[in-house]
Design a protein around this motif. Structure first.
Motif, mmCIF file in Angstrom:
data_model
loop_
_atom_site.group_PDB
_atom_site.id
_atom_site.type_symbol
_atom_site.label_atom_id
_atom_site.label_comp_id
_atom_site.label_asym_id
_atom_site.label_seq_id
_atom_site.Cartn_x
_atom_site.Cartn_y
_atom_site.Cartn_z
ATOM 1 N N ARG A 183 60.785 43.905 58.836
ATOM 2 C CA ARG A 183 60.584 45.257 58.291
ATOM 3 C C ARG A 183 61.221 45.394 56.907
ATOM 4 N N GLN A 184 62.493 45.006 56.804
ATOM 5 C CA GLN A 184 63.197 45.186 55.539
ATOM 6 C C GLN A 184 62.573 44.375 54.410
ATOM 7 N N ARG A 185 62.193 43.158 54.716
ATOM 8 C CA ARG A 185 61.557 42.317 53.692
ATOM 9 C C ARG A 185 60.169 42.840 53.340
ATOM 10 N N PHE A 186 59.418 43.334 54.330
ATOM 11 C CA PHE A 186 58.067 43.826 54.066
ATOM 12 C C PHE A 186 58.111 45.119 53.259
ATOM 13 N N VAL A 187 59.010 46.031 53.598
ATOM 14 C CA VAL A 187 59.145 47.271 52.822
ATOM 15 C C VAL A 187 59.531 46.930 51.382
ATOM 16 N N ASN A 188 60.436 45.996 51.208
ATOM 17 C CA ASN A 188 60.805 45.544 49.863
ATOM 18 C C ASN A 188 59.575 45.002 49.127
ATOM 19 N N PHE A 189 58.739 44.234 49.804
ATOM 20 C CA PHE A 189 57.498 43.708 49.237
ATOM 21 C C PHE A 189 56.566 44.850 48.824
ATOM 22 N N LEU B 85 60.528 33.578 55.715
ATOM 23 C CA LEU B 85 59.382 34.476 55.790
ATOM 24 C C LEU B 85 58.482 34.319 54.568
ATOM 25 N N ASN B 86 57.254 34.756 54.708
ATOM 26 C CA ASN B 86 56.271 34.733 53.637
ATOM 27 C C ASN B 86 56.348 36.062 52.868
ATOM 28 N N LEU B 87 57.566 36.409 52.450
ATOM 29 C CA LEU B 87 57.841 37.657 51.749
ATOM 30 C C LEU B 87 58.961 37.411 50.746
ATOM 31 N N PRO B 88 59.014 38.196 49.662
ATOM 32 C CA PRO B 88 60.107 38.015 48.698
ATOM 33 C C PRO B 88 61.465 38.263 49.349
ATOM 34 N N PRO B 89 62.478 37.538 48.917
ATOM 35 C CA PRO B 89 63.820 37.742 49.482
ATOM 36 C C PRO B 89 64.429 39.057 49.017
ATOM 37 N N ILE B 90 65.407 39.528 49.772
ATOM 38 C CA ILE B 90 66.212 40.683 49.361
ATOM 39 C C ILE B 90 67.660 40.228 49.413
ATOM 40 N N GLU B 91 68.446 40.738 48.496
ATOM 41 C CA GLU B 91 69.829 40.279 48.380
ATOM 42 C C GLU B 91 70.808 41.431 48.570
ATOM 43 N N GLY B 92 71.992 41.091 49.041
ATOM 44 C CA GLY B 92 73.123 41.990 49.009
ATOM 45 C C GLY B 92 73.133 43.131 49.996
ATOM 46 N N ARG B 93 72.262 43.128 50.996
ATOM 47 C CA ARG B 93 72.233 44.250 51.924
ATOM 48 C C ARG B 93 72.678 43.861 53.330
ATOM 49 N N ILE B 94 73.107 42.604 53.513
ATOM 50 C CA ILE B 94 73.496 42.116 54.837
ATOM 51 C C ILE B 94 75.020 42.078 54.940
ATOM 52 N N SER B 95 75.550 42.556 56.090
ATOM 53 C CA SER B 95 76.989 42.547 56.327
ATOM 54 C C SER B 95 77.253 42.253 57.796
ATOM 55 N N GLU B 96 78.510 42.037 58.108
ATOM 56 C CA GLU B 96 78.942 41.790 59.492
ATOM 57 C C GLU B 96 79.864 42.922 59.919
ATOM 58 N N PRO C 35 44.107 55.775 57.029
ATOM 59 C CA PRO C 35 42.974 54.922 56.667
ATOM 60 C C PRO C 35 43.312 53.436 56.526
ATOM 61 N N TYR C 36 44.600 53.089 56.486
ATOM 62 C CA TYR C 36 44.995 51.688 56.366
ATOM 63 C C TYR C 36 45.991 51.329 57.462
ATOM 64 N N LEU C 37 45.772 50.179 58.084
ATOM 65 C CA LEU C 37 46.669 49.640 59.095
ATOM 66 C C LEU C 37 47.094 48.249 58.652
ATOM 67 N N ILE C 38 48.377 47.980 58.745
ATOM 68 C CA ILE C 38 48.905 46.662 58.383
ATOM 69 C C ILE C 38 49.744 46.155 59.541
ATOM 70 N N VAL C 39 49.587 44.868 59.846
ATOM 71 C CA VAL C 39 50.392 44.206 60.869
ATOM 72 C C VAL C 39 50.985 42.954 60.226
ATOM 73 N N SER C 40 52.283 42.741 60.466
ATOM 74 C CA SER C 40 52.942 41.558 59.896
ATOM 75 C C SER C 40 54.014 41.035 60.843
ATOM 76 N N ASN C 41 54.121 39.716 60.910
ATOM 77 C CA ASN C 41 55.252 39.095 61.594
ATOM 78 C C ASN C 41 56.132 38.369 60.567
ATOM 79 N N GLY C 42 55.938 38.714 59.313
ATOM 80 C CA GLY C 42 56.719 38.115 58.230
ATOM 81 C C GLY C 42 56.134 36.822 57.716
#
Length: 159
Positions: free
Chosen positions: A44-50, A8-19, A119-126
């Motif tokens: 969503r998770q990467r964008f919120v982190n961004f 994705l075109n977003l900063p990575p996030i670490e340590g929050r993924i599990s099985e 007043p602001y709308l944002i759309v992202s597919n990552g």
């Protein structure tokens, strides 16, 4: 391709993924629980982190999966950011990386905004992100070159 491995075109996030029972989960800090890691949830998770780490959005002003009523139909906004008075400031709509951002996506978020009047709308597919500012006084809108910092958006609303 596993959704957590999509570049994705977003900063990575670490340590929050599990099985768990063969399902890949991600911990959503805003909702305080683990969520199934679908491609859209990954965005969503990467964008919120961004928004929090790069654009200085306070996490306590951000909510995921916000229920709204549009034309007597219950809908859910992917993410809503609130201002100092807890009025909607930004609505964010996410799509999976393989879903192009089209006019129909903007029509969806515009329908949601009928209920919230943010007043602001944002759309992202990552991969691609669009930010639109709506001026309710002049009844106009404009697409911004970049997603503003929270301080810029808050300052605009204070005027």
């Amino acid at each position: 391709m596993q959704s957590s491995k999509i570049p994705l075109n977003l900063p990575p996030i670490e340590g929050r993924i599990s099985e768990d029972n063969g399902k890949t989960l991600i911990y959503d800090e805003l909702r305080g629980k683990k969520i199934v890691l679908t491609p859209e949830e990954h965005v969503r998770q990467r964008f919120v982190n961004f928004l929090i780490t790069v654009k200085n959005f306070p996490p306590e002003r951000i909510a995921n999966e916000v229920s709204i009523n549009v034309n007597n139909t219950s809908k859910r906004c992917d993410t809503v950011v609130y201002d100092n008075y807890l009025d909607p400031l930004v609505i964010v709509e996410y799509k999976a990386p393989d879903v192009p951002i089209t006019k129909a996506v903007f029509e969806q978020i515009a329908r949601y905004n009928l209920a919230l009047r943010a007043p602001y709308l944002i759309v992202s597919n990552g991969l691609t992100h669009y930010c639109c500012h709506i001026d309710y006084v002049s009844m106009s809108y404009s697409f911004l070159k970049d997603i503003p910092l929270f301080e810029e958006i808050s300052r605009d609303q204070a005027q």
